[in-house]
Design an enzyme around this catalytic site. Structure first.
Site, PDB file in Angstrom:
ATOM      1  N   ASN A   9      19.646   9.301  26.918  1.00 25.04           N
ATOM      2  CA  ASN A   9      21.465   9.824  26.098  1.00 25.04           C
ATOM      3  C   ASN A   9      20.449  11.404  26.086  1.00 25.04           C
ATOM      4  O   ASN A   9      20.026  11.586  25.087  1.00 25.04           O
ATOM      5  CB  ASN A   9      21.851   9.050  25.059  1.00 25.04           C
ATOM      6  CG  ASN A   9      22.706  10.206  24.321  1.00 25.04           C
ATOM      7  OD1 ASN A   9      22.876  11.089  24.703  1.00 25.04           O
ATOM      8  ND2 ASN A   9      22.582   9.754  22.869  1.00 25.04           N
ATOM      9  N   GLU A  40      20.388   1.539  16.443  1.00 21.04           N
ATOM     10  CA  GLU A  40      20.350   2.835  16.501  1.00 21.04           C
ATOM     11  C   GLU A  40      19.982   3.559  15.021  1.00 21.04           C
ATOM     12  O   GLU A  40      21.400   4.083  14.094  1.00 21.04           O
ATOM     13  CB  GLU A  40      20.826   4.115  17.201  1.00 21.04           C
ATOM     14  CG  GLU A  40      21.005   4.059  18.481  1.00 21.04           C
ATOM     15  CD  GLU A  40      21.688   5.192  19.849  1.00 21.04           C
ATOM     16  OE1 GLU A  40      19.902   5.582  20.196  1.00 21.04           O
ATOM     17  OE2 GLU A  40      21.807   6.285  18.865  1.00 21.04           O
ATOM     18  N   GLY A  92      15.853  10.661  16.368  1.00 21.18           N
ATOM     19  CA  GLY A  92      15.065  12.490  16.618  1.00 21.18           C
ATOM     20  C   GLY A  92      14.158  13.135  15.259  1.00 21.18           C
ATOM     21  O   GLY A  92      13.673  13.601  15.341  1.00 21.18           O
TER      22      GLY A  92
HETATM   23  P1  13P Z   1      16.234  10.149  19.738  1.00 23.34           P
HETATM   24  O1  13P Z   1      15.018   9.422  20.881  1.00 23.34           O
HETATM   25  O2  13P Z   1      15.681  11.749  20.196  1.00 23.34           O
HETATM   26  O3  13P Z   1      15.054   9.827  18.712  1.00 23.34           O
HETATM   27  O4  13P Z   1      17.415   9.801  20.387  1.00 23.34           O
HETATM   28  C1  13P Z   1      17.991   8.644  19.667  1.00 23.34           C
HETATM   29  C2  13P Z   1      19.872   8.183  20.323  1.00 23.34           C
HETATM   30  O5  13P Z   1      20.395   9.206  19.506  1.00 23.34           O
HETATM   31  C3  13P Z   1      19.650   7.768  21.697  1.00 23.34           C
HETATM   32  O6  13P Z   1      20.909   7.723  21.562  1.00 23.34           O
END
Ligand code: 13P
Length: 254
Positions: free
Chosen positions: A10, A168, A174
């Site tokens: 993503n 998630e 992030g």
């Molecule tokens: P990160 O891998 O940057 O933590 O993001 C995860 C995410 O929101 C994927 O949709």
């Protein structure tokens, strides 16, 4: 029950013409070199790059997805994109109900469900995202929150052929923080149980449930080897082809 691992990137609101095309080309080149990947690859760039990325992926087994859509086919919805437009641009997937859309745009599970139904009708597969916030986890409500979001966000007639779920945890996105493998396993099992009640055991057993939230090459193996984890939805690490591919390699799926 065999479920083909999905390694999905993503890109969120990242990528201009030059770097986005280069990233897609690098991913395509790496996947083309693979003999027989046991997994499915997917990249979800911003709307502006869909057609360009589609071209860059030519001849590589990498699917194209978008990050959101409207539920209507067309009409007076300034700034929105319909499922039919995504299909027309070469997408086979669309991510729906990402926590960033739920937070930034106030999207409810009911809206996500409506969008998912429309996307399925247009022939798109959906990745429906759920996940708890840190305060919900600390209050011991993670399972309740995720279960509720599944019940309300997944259409009644969804099947394992048109729907993928992504767990998630909002606090892991992030941040570099990842839940324990025990916590991930617990939520994924609860999601599958909820799906079984809602869609029947057959669909639930075959439906892929991805984990997302700070997935990196160095934690991919332990996360993706969990029984009910059928792939990853990757944000930051999907912006570097090397890391994106390393996640699949380290997980042992390509
Ligand atoms: P990160 O891998 O940057 O933590 O993001 C995860 C995410 O929101 C994927 O949709």
């Amino acid at each position: 029950m065999s479920r083909k691992t999905l390694i999905a990137g993503n890109w969120k609101m990242n990528g201009l013409l030059t770097d986005g095309t280069a990233l897609a080309k690098d991913v395509a080149a790496a996947v083309r070199k693979m003999e027989k990947p046991e997994c499915e690859f997917l990249v979800c760039p911003p709307f502006t790059l869909l057609t360009t990325v589609k071209k860059a992926l030519r001849g590589a087994k990498v699917a194209l997805g978008a990050q959101d859509c409207h539920f209507a086919e067309k009409g007076a919805h300034t700034g929105d994109i319909s499922p039919q437009m995504l299909k027309d641009a070469g997408c086979s997937y669309v991510i729906l109900g990402h926590s960033e859309r739920r937070t930034d745009h106030g999207e409810t599970s009911e809206l996500v469900c409506k969008k998912a139904g429309a996307a399925h009708d247009a022939g798109l597969k959906t990745i429906i995202c759920v996940g708890e916030t840190l305060s919900e986890r600390e209050a011991g409500k993670a399972l309740d929150v995720c279960t509720r979001q599944i019940i309300d966000s997944v259409p009644e007639n969804a099947t394992s052929a048109d729907t993928v779920i992504a767990y998630e945890p909002v606090w892991a996105i992030g941040t570099g923080k990842v839940p324990t493998t025990g916590d991930v396993a617990e939520v994924h099992a609860a999601i599958r149980k909820t799906l079984a009640k809602k869609l029947g055991k057959g669909n639930a057993g075959k439906m892929r449930i991805l984990y997302g939230g700070s997935v990196k090459p160095n934690n991919a193996k332990e996360l993706l080897s969990l029984e009910d984890v059928d792939g990853a939805l990757i944000g930051g690490a999907s912006l570097k082809a090397e890391d994106f591919i390393a996640i699949a390699k380290n997980a042992g799926v390509c």
